[in-house]
Design a protein around this motif. Structure first.
Motif: not given
Length: 209
Positions: A18-19, A22-23, A113-115
């Motif tokens: 999803s990250w 989205k980007e 919340e962070k990758s």
């Protein structure tokens, strides 16, 4: 030091994808993640459905967050085979990155919340790499190699992406797949290796009405 993971690469993929979508949607009208099979995405009916369609491709290797008992750090391994695959992928116009959700249990994974994101082009393909990530990590420790901000490394990588149609993409996928090898040196025909998720990116002007 003994570290191990509580999830598989596939579970990590669910948290990461999803990250990336989205980007990429900041630059493309359509972004489709796929896990290609030659007999499905590469089938005759698939080729018929995508005749004359053109698109760019980004590959993402998911890495598992590894933990050590009574330690707050997350450990991440980047195998040399990923880096070798990235070299081959660049030659066929498909940049590859690696990502790892910075989560220590199932519930953090589901609301990640962070990758951490890794620019494989910055690593030497003759060795494995191990990274230690603590709760305060923001990317500076490892310079241009690793960051928590995907947007920091994507633009440079996407400059290497070339337009594909379905035929050229499937051929490229085969080249990248065949490059992958196990730590035991087994022939690619008899072992699975590491397989990236691919993001197909395009706009209306490239796929027509």
């Amino acid at each position: 030091m003994s570290v191990t993971s509580y999830v598989s690469e596939r579970s990590a993929e669910f948290a990461l994808i999803s990250w990336v979508v989205k980007e990429l949607r900041k630059s493309f009208e359509y972004v489709t993640p796929i896990y290609p099979w030659i007999t499905r995405e590469g089938s005759n009916i698939s080729k018929l459905q995508h005749t004359s369609h053109r698109f760019y491709v980004l590959g993402v290797f998911a890495r598992r967050p590894k933990l050590q008992t009574n330690c707050n750090k997350i450990y991440i391994k980047i195998n040399q085979s990923l880096i070798q695959s990235s070299i081959v992928a660049n030659e066929v116009g498909i940049p590859l990155i690696a990502g790892c959700p910075l989560a220590k249990n199932f519930w953090e994974l589901g609301n990640c919340e962070k990758s951490a994101w890794f620019n494989l082009d910055m690593l030497d393909g003759d060795q494995d790499y191990f990274f230690e990530i603590d709760d305060n990590f923001a990317g500076g420790k490892h310079g241009d190699i690793c960051t928590t901000e995907l947007a920091q490394i994507l633009p440079t990588l996407l400059e290497k992406a070339t337009l594909h149609d379905l035929n050229t993409f499937i051929d490229a996928h085969k080249s990248i797949r065949d490059c992958s090898y196990s730590e035991y040196g087994l022939h690619p025909l008899y072992q699975s290796g590491y397989k990236p998720i691919y993001l197909l990116m395009t706009n209306n002007s490239l796929i027509g009405p």
